[in-house]
Design a protein around this motif. Structure first.
Motif, PDB file in Angstrom:
ATOM      1  N   VAL A  58       4.670  -5.899 -16.307  1.00 29.73           N
ATOM      2  CA  VAL A  58       4.462  -4.468 -16.503  1.00 29.73           C
ATOM      3  C   VAL A  58       5.201  -4.017 -17.757  1.00 29.73           C
ATOM      4  O   VAL A  58       6.177  -4.634 -18.181  1.00 29.73           O
ATOM      5  N   ASN A  62       6.685   2.401 -19.957  1.00 29.21           N
ATOM      6  CA  ASN A  62       5.648   3.320 -19.498  1.00 29.21           C
ATOM      7  C   ASN A  62       5.542   3.396 -17.977  1.00 29.21           C
ATOM      8  O   ASN A  62       4.739   4.153 -17.456  1.00 29.21           O
ATOM      9  N   SER A  63       6.329   2.599 -17.250  1.00 32.72           N
ATOM     10  CA  SER A  63       6.331   2.628 -15.794  1.00 32.72           C
ATOM     11  C   SER A  63       7.388   3.627 -15.329  1.00 32.72           C
ATOM     12  O   SER A  63       8.397   3.823 -16.005  1.00 32.72           O
ATOM     13  N   ASN A  77       2.775   0.350 -15.008  1.00 31.70           N
ATOM     14  CA  ASN A  77       1.826   0.270 -16.106  1.00 31.70           C
ATOM     15  C   ASN A  77       1.719  -1.198 -16.529  1.00 31.70           C
ATOM     16  O   ASN A  77       2.676  -1.772 -17.036  1.00 31.70           O
ATOM     17  N   LYS A  78       0.549  -1.801 -16.305  1.00 31.43           N
ATOM     18  CA  LYS A  78       0.359  -3.224 -16.622  1.00 31.43           C
ATOM     19  C   LYS A  78       0.573  -3.500 -18.110  1.00 31.43           C
ATOM     20  O   LYS A  78       0.186  -2.707 -18.963  1.00 31.43           O
ATOM     21  N   LYS A  81      -3.831  -4.700 -19.918  1.00 32.84           N
ATOM     22  CA  LYS A  81      -4.708  -3.749 -19.217  1.00 32.84           C
ATOM     23  C   LYS A  81      -5.877  -4.409 -18.483  1.00 32.84           C
ATOM     24  O   LYS A  81      -6.239  -4.002 -17.401  1.00 32.84           O
TER      25      LYS A  81
END
Length: 100
Positions: A58, A62-63, A77-78, A81
């Motif tokens: 991840v 952004n996580s 957030n991977k 994508k």
């Protein structure tokens, strides 16, 4: 607030996981760590009740996590994508969207 405890929970920690806050009381300090391949969730001073390896990498910047409507929400957030994950954590049951 209600935090879903794990299936196996030591008796001495049960009150920490389910607690109704009274006016003026503060939420217990959560300890949430999102690493590139690992997720840890717990209440500060207690062993984590979720300590799992993630299915893939991840993007930690952004996580995030938040508490909304008395529930803990974790957004992972991977890193890649288009990568397909069977579930969020490797040791959890693989999800099949066609059978749901």
């Amino acid at each position: 607030i209600y935090i879903q405890p794990p299936k196996i929970l030591l008796k001495k920690y049960q009150d920490e996981y389910k607690k109704t806050l009274k006016p003026g009381e503060k939420l217990p300090k959560l300890e949430i760590k999102i690493a590139s391949t690992h997720l840890t969730v717990g209440i500060q001073g207690n062993p984590p009740f979720l300590n799992e390896e993630l299915w893939g990498k991840v993007n930690t910047s952004n996580s995030m996590w938040m508490i909304e409507d008395e529930e803990l929400h974790i957004l992972l957030n991977k890193m890649y994508k288009a990568e397909t994950w069977g579930s969020a954590c490797k040791k959890h049951q693989v999800l099949d969207p066609l059978s749901e």
